[in-house]
Design a protein around this motif. Structure first.
Motif, PDB file in Angstrom:
ATOM      1  N   THR A 565       3.542 -63.099 -44.140  1.00 33.32           N
ATOM      2  CA  THR A 565       3.961 -64.409 -44.633  1.00 33.32           C
ATOM      3  C   THR A 565       2.716 -65.285 -44.673  1.00 33.32           C
ATOM      4  OG1 THR A 565       4.446 -65.330 -42.439  1.00 33.32           O
ATOM      5  CG2 THR A 565       6.211 -64.092 -43.537  1.00 33.32           C
ATOM      6  N   ARG A 566       2.892 -66.544 -44.995  1.00 30.02           N
ATOM      7  CA  ARG A 566       1.716 -67.420 -45.080  1.00 30.02           C
ATOM      8  C   ARG A 566       1.001 -67.542 -43.748  1.00 30.02           C
ATOM      9  NH1 ARG A 566       0.136 -72.679 -44.327  1.00 30.02           N
ATOM     10  NH2 ARG A 566       2.154 -73.382 -43.582  1.00 30.02           N
ATOM     11  N   LEU A 567       1.742 -67.582 -42.651  1.00 29.56           N
ATOM     12  CA  LEU A 567       1.136 -67.803 -41.336  1.00 29.56           C
ATOM     13  C   LEU A 567       1.014 -66.528 -40.511  1.00 29.56           C
ATOM     14  CD1 LEU A 567       2.905 -71.126 -40.253  1.00 29.56           C
ATOM     15  CD2 LEU A 567       0.616 -70.852 -41.213  1.00 29.56           C
ATOM     16  N   HIS A 568       1.930 -65.593 -40.721  1.00 36.75           N
ATOM     17  CA  HIS A 568       2.003 -64.431 -39.837  1.00 36.75           C
ATOM     18  C   HIS A 568       1.760 -63.147 -40.625  1.00 36.75           C
ATOM     19  CE1 HIS A 568       4.000 -67.019 -36.813  1.00 36.75           C
ATOM     20  NE2 HIS A 568       4.641 -67.531 -37.850  1.00 36.75           N
ATOM     21  N   SER A 569       1.136 -62.196 -39.956  1.00 38.02           N
ATOM     22  CA  SER A 569       1.013 -60.859 -40.526  1.00 38.02           C
ATOM     23  C   SER A 569       1.031 -59.833 -39.393  1.00 38.02           C
ATOM     24  CB  SER A 569      -0.262 -60.715 -41.361  1.00 38.02           C
ATOM     25  OG  SER A 569      -1.412 -60.923 -40.570  1.00 38.02           O
ATOM     26  N   ILE A 570       1.769 -58.762 -39.616  1.00 36.54           N
ATOM     27  CA  ILE A 570       1.877 -57.659 -38.659  1.00 36.54           C
ATOM     28  C   ILE A 570       1.488 -56.388 -39.391  1.00 36.54           C
ATOM     29  CG2 ILE A 570       3.389 -56.368 -37.116  1.00 36.54           C
ATOM     30  CD1 ILE A 570       5.158 -58.853 -36.935  1.00 36.54           C
ATOM     31  N   TYR A 571       0.657 -55.572 -38.768  1.00 38.81           N
ATOM     32  CA  TYR A 571       0.169 -54.352 -39.422  1.00 38.81           C
ATOM     33  C   TYR A 571       0.241 -53.198 -38.437  1.00 38.81           C
ATOM     34  CZ  TYR A 571      -2.847 -51.193 -42.052  1.00 38.81           C
ATOM     35  OH  TYR A 571      -3.341 -50.110 -42.743  1.00 38.81           O
ATOM     36  N   PHE A 572       0.859 -52.108 -38.888  1.00 37.04           N
ATOM     37  CA  PHE A 572       0.939 -50.892 -38.080  1.00 37.04           C
ATOM     38  C   PHE A 572       0.387 -49.733 -38.893  1.00 37.04           C
ATOM     39  CE2 PHE A 572       3.177 -46.891 -37.278  1.00 37.04           C
ATOM     40  CZ  PHE A 572       2.817 -46.672 -35.952  1.00 37.04           C
ATOM     41  N   SER A 573      -0.401 -48.891 -38.250  1.00 38.29           N
ATOM     42  CA  SER A 573      -0.927 -47.710 -38.928  1.00 38.29           C
ATOM     43  C   SER A 573      -0.964 -46.537 -37.954  1.00 38.29           C
ATOM     44  CB  SER A 573      -2.326 -47.963 -39.488  1.00 38.29           C
ATOM     45  OG  SER A 573      -3.276 -48.096 -38.445  1.00 38.29           O
ATOM     46  N   ALA A 574      -0.757 -45.346 -38.507  1.00 40.34           N
ATOM     47  CA  ALA A 574      -0.857 -44.119 -37.722  1.00 40.34           C
ATOM     48  C   ALA A 574      -1.309 -43.017 -38.664  1.00 40.34           C
ATOM     49  CB  ALA A 574       0.484 -43.767 -37.085  1.00 40.34           C
ATOM     50  N   ASN A 575      -2.235 -42.203 -38.206  1.00 41.66           N
ATOM     51  CA  ASN A 575      -2.705 -41.123 -39.065  1.00 41.66           C
ATOM     52  C   ASN A 575      -3.191 -39.943 -38.232  1.00 41.66           C
ATOM     53  OD1 ASN A 575      -5.809 -41.209 -38.792  1.00 41.66           O
ATOM     54  ND2 ASN A 575      -5.302 -43.342 -39.238  1.00 41.66           N
ATOM     55  N   LYS A 576      -3.166 -38.813 -38.884  1.00 42.09           N
ATOM     56  CA  LYS A 576      -3.711 -37.578 -38.330  1.00 42.09           C
ATOM     57  C   LYS A 576      -4.686 -37.037 -39.367  1.00 42.09           C
ATOM     58  CE  LYS A 576      -2.402 -32.847 -37.017  1.00 42.09           C
ATOM     59  NZ  LYS A 576      -1.271 -31.875 -36.956  1.00 42.09           N
ATOM     60  N   GLY A 577      -5.947 -36.875 -38.967  1.00 43.48           N
ATOM     61  CA  GLY A 577      -6.962 -36.433 -39.899  1.00 43.48           C
ATOM     62  C   GLY A 577      -7.854 -35.360 -39.307  1.00 43.48           C
ATOM     63  N   TYR A 578      -8.776 -34.871 -40.135  1.00 43.49           N
ATOM     64  CA  TYR A 578      -9.647 -33.772 -39.734  1.00 43.49           C
ATOM     65  C   TYR A 578     -11.070 -34.051 -40.201  1.00 43.49           C
ATOM     66  CZ  TYR A 578      -5.062 -31.568 -39.490  1.00 43.49           C
ATOM     67  OH  TYR A 578      -3.748 -31.298 -39.210  1.00 43.49           O
ATOM     68  N   GLN A 579     -12.022 -33.584 -39.394  1.00 49.26           N
ATOM     69  CA  GLN A 579     -13.430 -33.744 -39.732  1.00 49.26           C
ATOM     70  C   GLN A 579     -14.162 -32.439 -39.461  1.00 49.26           C
ATOM     71  OE1 GLN A 579     -15.143 -36.535 -41.012  1.00 49.26           O
ATOM     72  NE2 GLN A 579     -16.798 -35.062 -41.212  1.00 49.26           N
ATOM     73  N   LEU A 580     -14.798 -31.905 -40.508  1.00 45.47           N
ATOM     74  CA  LEU A 580     -15.577 -30.687 -40.352  1.00 45.47           C
ATOM     75  C   LEU A 580     -16.845 -30.980 -39.565  1.00 45.47           C
ATOM     76  CD1 LEU A 580     -16.088 -27.690 -41.093  1.00 45.47           C
ATOM     77  CD2 LEU A 580     -17.225 -28.525 -43.166  1.00 45.47           C
ATOM     78  N   ASN A 581     -17.140 -30.171 -38.561  1.00 49.41           N
ATOM     79  CA  ASN A 581     -18.337 -30.383 -37.743  1.00 49.41           C
ATOM     80  C   ASN A 581     -19.606 -30.194 -38.572  1.00 49.41           C
ATOM     81  OD1 ASN A 581     -16.854 -30.891 -35.430  1.00 49.41           O
ATOM     82  ND2 ASN A 581     -16.847 -28.749 -34.791  1.00 49.41           N
ATOM     83  N   ASP A 582     -20.629 -30.972 -38.231  1.00 48.29           N
ATOM     84  CA  ASP A 582     -21.901 -30.898 -38.941  1.00 48.29           C
ATOM     85  C   ASP A 582     -22.607 -29.579 -38.611  1.00 48.29           C
ATOM     86  OD1 ASP A 582     -23.763 -33.061 -40.465  1.00 48.29           O
ATOM     87  OD2 ASP A 582     -24.994 -31.662 -39.325  1.00 48.29           O
ATOM     88  N   ILE A 583     -23.434 -29.119 -39.540  1.00 44.78           N
ATOM     89  CA  ILE A 583     -24.148 -27.857 -39.337  1.00 44.78           C
ATOM     90  C   ILE A 583     -25.181 -27.969 -38.210  1.00 44.78           C
ATOM     91  CG2 ILE A 583     -26.004 -28.315 -40.994  1.00 44.78           C
ATOM     92  CD1 ILE A 583     -25.769 -25.350 -41.838  1.00 44.78           C
ATOM     93  N   LYS A 584     -25.562 -29.193 -37.832  1.00 38.31           N
ATOM     94  CA  LYS A 584     -26.573 -29.367 -36.782  1.00 38.31           C
ATOM     95  C   LYS A 584     -26.130 -28.750 -35.456  1.00 38.31           C
ATOM     96  CE  LYS A 584     -25.141 -33.730 -34.677  1.00 38.31           C
ATOM     97  NZ  LYS A 584     -25.540 -35.095 -34.301  1.00 38.31           N
ATOM     98  N   TYR A 585     -24.795 -28.633 -35.240  1.00 37.39           N
ATOM     99  CA  TYR A 585     -24.302 -28.068 -33.982  1.00 37.39           C
ATOM    100  C   TYR A 585     -24.616 -26.580 -33.856  1.00 37.39           C
ATOM    101  CZ  TYR A 585     -21.740 -32.457 -33.693  1.00 37.39           C
ATOM    102  OH  TYR A 585     -21.419 -33.781 -33.644  1.00 37.39           O
ATOM    103  N   GLY A 586     -25.014 -25.948 -34.950  1.00 35.97           N
ATOM    104  CA  GLY A 586     -25.391 -24.545 -34.881  1.00 35.97           C
ATOM    105  C   GLY A 586     -26.876 -24.321 -34.739  1.00 35.97           C
ATOM    106  N   VAL A 587     -27.663 -25.406 -34.620  1.00 32.10           N
ATOM    107  CA  VAL A 587     -29.121 -25.313 -34.605  1.00 32.10           C
ATOM    108  C   VAL A 587     -29.661 -25.803 -33.261  1.00 32.10           C
ATOM    109  CG1 VAL A 587     -31.249 -26.028 -35.752  1.00 32.10           C
ATOM    110  CG2 VAL A 587     -29.147 -25.727 -37.092  1.00 32.10           C
ATOM    111  N   SER A 588     -30.539 -25.053 -32.644  1.00 38.41           N
ATOM    112  CA  SER A 588     -31.222 -25.504 -31.424  1.00 38.41           C
ATOM    113  C   SER A 588     -32.343 -26.460 -31.813  1.00 38.41           C
ATOM    114  CB  SER A 588     -31.785 -24.320 -30.640  1.00 38.41           C
ATOM    115  OG  SER A 588     -30.744 -23.483 -30.196  1.00 38.41           O
TER     116      SER A 588
END
Length: 848
Positions: A565-588
């Motif tokens: 509304t003009r004075l009030h705002s309510i926001y709700f969010s929920a998500n499930k996502g995925y992130q591929l690991n960077d290749i740096k984790y395989g390098v010493s």
């Protein structure tokens, strides 16, 4: 079956009946093209509104419930078009065709009526007691409904504002810091907040757009050409030179900035530049690090040289838009720290006195082109590129402990040189097929080549990385009802990473393919104020690396609900996502901080799962000057990668990338701001923003790291017409780390009192700062004095700037400057800065 058929028939008849009992029409421009985003309001008379309104969709169409009686008036308004007022009777309220004329430069005021917030709200700045030379940042900082910081962040109603327009035309995009410092009150006619901003070069049924800030200049300054040459010089060879030139006209805006100094000053923020990088997806961690730390203004640098040049140009006409920005950055910095390392049982491992230095040259550019073939067909192209070469040097004095006893002392020197080349291309075409259907397709291509060399005698490591990325995406968007719009999106991605590192890993190659299908459904203005968004996806991901193949089927989900509304705002969010690991984790990897991190190729095939949810509430009353914001959030990551401490050998910390069970963070953030004592004509802006968070890392095998953090900020600022005003700020941070039976804590209290004098052409401020930091029982105090003076006329300005004058003239003996404690690399690390940057310089500014 029959029952379902009759229910469907009744619903169809009801829908058709409702449609015939509505005011309907289409809004077009003078060329016959439909106009999206026009505000349509029903007025019972020329002076009173009803509670009914609508906004035209991408086809320029609108529908409003039929009023109980006629005649009524229909008011139409849009940022880029002249408003119209029509009288409707009982005979001419359906299938209207309305034409609006485009404005040349102006942005007309739209006010708040009957608890309906229209797209544009004009800020009342007349009562802020402004000085002629106050900049935009100082103006917004006086309004409780805005949160502004020195790095250019502008937050309104809990949302980040990323764009600032001049006279309704795109001018500053992710360049807030430049806008806040450069736009002065003497050219401003008014300032407005534009919600659901539409740049007229997008085809989308989702009406919930971004929020932007627009500055209208005075009528005599619609076409601005102005510049400044600002020179500074003073004690201990401190200096600075700035050159700024701005051009704002009817269709094009641009500016050129050059900033060179060794005072730790920067006119460009890192966050703004990194926001551009976020839009360029699929870059590696090597490229992201190349842009980190470019504009650090840390008070604790012994030497902080920075030379930044930026050229930006933007042109927008009815069918064509171009935007290009180029940065050249040359940093050179030196700082020192004292660090202590201990394991999770609080056994001392290492003590270090460090001297770090870095220098480099970086070029960053981005270009966007858009062409509108018609109102229903748009083509866009985006280009982002980075060229970076940076050198880091570290000289360390090490004390090595065994069983809490000094076992050895060492001196080490480490050098790292990194070279990065990266380019991102994106081509997008969108076409409106029918009134309620849009199809879009886009292609993205990334290329990257990096080289990192580390010398840590007797070891020397060279890493060569190359990456190629291709993605195509096609979307079909439908809009048969404002309550239920939908998108069906298919995408394919292929990425190839290669790392050559002969010392430890040899050669590592990874190929990734991902097929994605997403279905989105969203609706707006359900019961006038409720919006919703729901996305469910299917991803098939395949990774091939080092003879390891892993295929995953993933199901991302995203849900959001908002009530406004003009004075009030309510926001709700929920998500499930995925992130591929960077290749740096395989390098010493050897790093500049005297660490050897052992990689594991299997980690680079894995996917990190993220669960996020948040609930926020915002109360915002611009007229009364009151703002309240509350947000509670939860984040959980499974299969979270951390660095674990293995052993310390001759001053070199050997670490390993390992898979932790989970990372969890819960947080509560509050902000309240209000202008007090306005009735007695002595307004004070009061703000308080506490925050508490709990972070847990489950390392497995019964080991867990827990951190509870409590922080907050209290601010008082007078905004009177008096020559003298004051500002007080109190910052607080307390963190408790718990590992098993071990507990460690850190507490920081920062206070600053500022006395401000402004009268006609003179402005001055005196700042007294006091910091009290402690790690466990060890306490560090710091006191500082800043003093600035400026005499400014229409053509020139003269004055001086003084930072940390007590330290500069040896009036104050500060032993340490700021302290921190954190869990990093499987160890608890305490860090104390031991030097600071202080100066006193004369300042001469010429305007042209």
């Amino acid at each position: 079956m029959k029952k379902g058929f009759f229910m469907l028939l009744i619903l169809t008849i009801y829908t058709l009946k409702a449609y015939t009992q509505s005011i309907t029409g289409i809004v077009k421009d003078t060329e016959g093209q439909p106009i999206k985003g026009v505000n349509v309001i029903v007025k019972d008379s020329l002076f009173n509104n009803s509670n009914t309104y609508a906004i035209t969709d991408t086809g320029g169409e609108f529908k409003i419930d039929k009023p109980k009686q006629f005649p009524v008036y229909l008011e139409l308004s849009h940022l880029s078009y002249h408003s119209r007022l029509l009288k409707l009777s009982a005979k001419n309220y359906k299938s209207l065709t309305i034409v609006l004329e485009e404005k040349a430069f102006e942005l007309k005021e739209v006010v708040i009526r009957n608890n309906i917030e229209e797209d544009t709200t004009i800020l009342n700045i007349a009562d802020l007691h402004l000085n002629e030379n106050d900049n935009l940042g100082e103006i917004l900082d006086k309004i409780p409904n805005f949160s502004v910081d020195k790095e250019g962040s502008i937050i309104y109603k809990g949302k980040d504002i990323k764009k600032v327009l001049i006279n309704g035309k795109p001018s500053f995009d992710n360049q807030n810091k430049i806008a806040l410092n450069s736009i002065k009150n003497n050219i401003i006619e008014n300032i407005s907040v534009v919600n659901n901003y539409d740049d007229n070069f997008s085809l989308n049924f989702n009406e919930s757009k971004e929020t932007i800030l627009n500055v209208d200049t005075k009528e005599s300054l619609k076409n601005i050409k102005s510049g400044e040459l600002d020179g500074r010089g003073g004690l201990k060879e401190k200096y600075g030179l700035d050159l700024n030139y701005f051009l704002f006209s009817g269709y094009s805006n641009g500016f050129v900035l050059s900033n060179t100094n060794n005072l730790g000053q920067a006119n460009i923020s890192a966050s703004g530049l990194q926001s551009s990088v976020k839009n360029a997806e699929a870059f590696s961690d090597y490229q992201k690090k190349a842009l980190s730390g470019l504009f650090q203004t840390n008070d604790n640098y012994l030497k902080n040289f920075n030379s930044v040049s930026n050229a930006t140009y933007r042109l927008q006409k009815s069918r064509f838009r171009v935007s290009t920005s180029l940065y050249f950055i040359f940093p050179e910095r030196t700082y020192t720290t004292a660090e202590g390392y201990s394991d999770l049982e609080n056994n001392r491992i290492l003590s270090k006195n460090n001297r770090f230095g870095q220098q480099g040259k970086v070029a960053v550019g981005n270009t966007e082109l858009a062409y509108k073939f018609s109102a229903s067909s748009i083509l866009k192209y985006k280009l982002f590129y980075t060229l970076s070469e940076r050198e880091y040097k570290s000289n360390n004095e090490l004390i090595i402990f065994e069983d809490e006893v000094t076992a050895d002392t060492l001196n080490t020197q480490i050098t790292q040189v990194s070279k990065v080349k990266a380019m991102h291309n994106n081509l997008e075409w969108a076409k409106k097929l029918y009134r309620h259907m849009i199809i879009s397709t886009e292609v993205s291509i990334n290329q990257e080549a990096d080289e990192i060399n580390v010398i840590n005698q007797p070891r020397e490591q060279q890493i060569e990385y190359s990456g190629a990325y291709f993605r195509t995406k096609t979307a079909l968007k439908t809009n048969f009802s404002i309550y239920a719009k939908s998108d069906l999106i298919f995408s394919f991605m292929e990425k190839q990473d290669k790392v050559f590192e002969p010392l430890f890993t040899n050669k590592l190659e990874r190929k990734t393919n991902k097929y994605s299908l997403n279905y989105r459904i969203y609706g707006e203005k359900i019961r006038e104020h409720l919006n919703y968004y729901f996305n469910i996806g299917y991803d098939q991901l395949q990774n091939d690396i080092a003879e390891l193949t892993q295929t995953k089927r993933l199901y991302p989900i995203d849900l959001s609900l908002s009530y406004k509304t003009r004075l009030h705002s309510i926001y709700f969010s929920a998500n499930k996502g995925y992130q591929l690991n960077d290749i740096k984790y395989g390098v010493s990897t050897l790093d500049i901080y005297n660490n050897l991190i052992v990689g594991d190729a299997s980690l680079s095939t894995m996917v990190n799962t993220n669960y996020n949810s948040s609930l926020s509430y915002n109360y915002n009353d611009l007229f009364e000057g009151i703002s309240f914001y509350a947000r509670i959030s939860h984040n959980r990551q499974n299969d979270f990668i951390v660095q674990d401490f293995l052993v310390q050998r001759e001053g070199l910390n050997e670490l390993a990338y390992v898979l932790a069970n989970s990372y969890t963070q819960n947080s509560l953030k509050l902000r309240y701001a209000q202008n007090l004592l306005t009735k007695i004509n002595y307004p004070i802006k009061f703000s308080v923003s506490p925050q508490v968070s709990e972070t847990k890392i489950d390392l497995g095998k019964g080991e867990q790291i827990e951190n509870i953090s409590l922080s907050g900020n209290l601010g008082l600022k007078t905004i009177t017409r008096n020559r003298f005003n004051f500002k007080y700020n109190l910052g607080y941070l307390r963190e408790n780390y718990t590992t098993g039976e071990l507990q460690q804590k850190i507490q920081n209290i920062n206070q600053a009192f500022e006395l401000i004098y402004k009268h006609k052409k003179i402005s001055s401020n005196l700042v007294l700062k006091h910091d009290l930091n402690s790690i466990d029982e060890q306490r560090y105090k710091r006191f500082n004095i800043d003093l600035n003076f400026l005499y400014e006329t229409k053509n020139y300005a003269i004055g001086f700037q003084g930072k940390r004058l007590g330290e500069l003239f040896n009036l104050i003996d500060n032993q340490a400057y700021n302290s921190s404690l954190n869990f990093q690399n499987g160890m608890l690390i305490s860090r104390i800065n031991t030097l600071s940057l202080s100066y006193l310089v004369l300042n001469l500014k010429l305007k042209f």
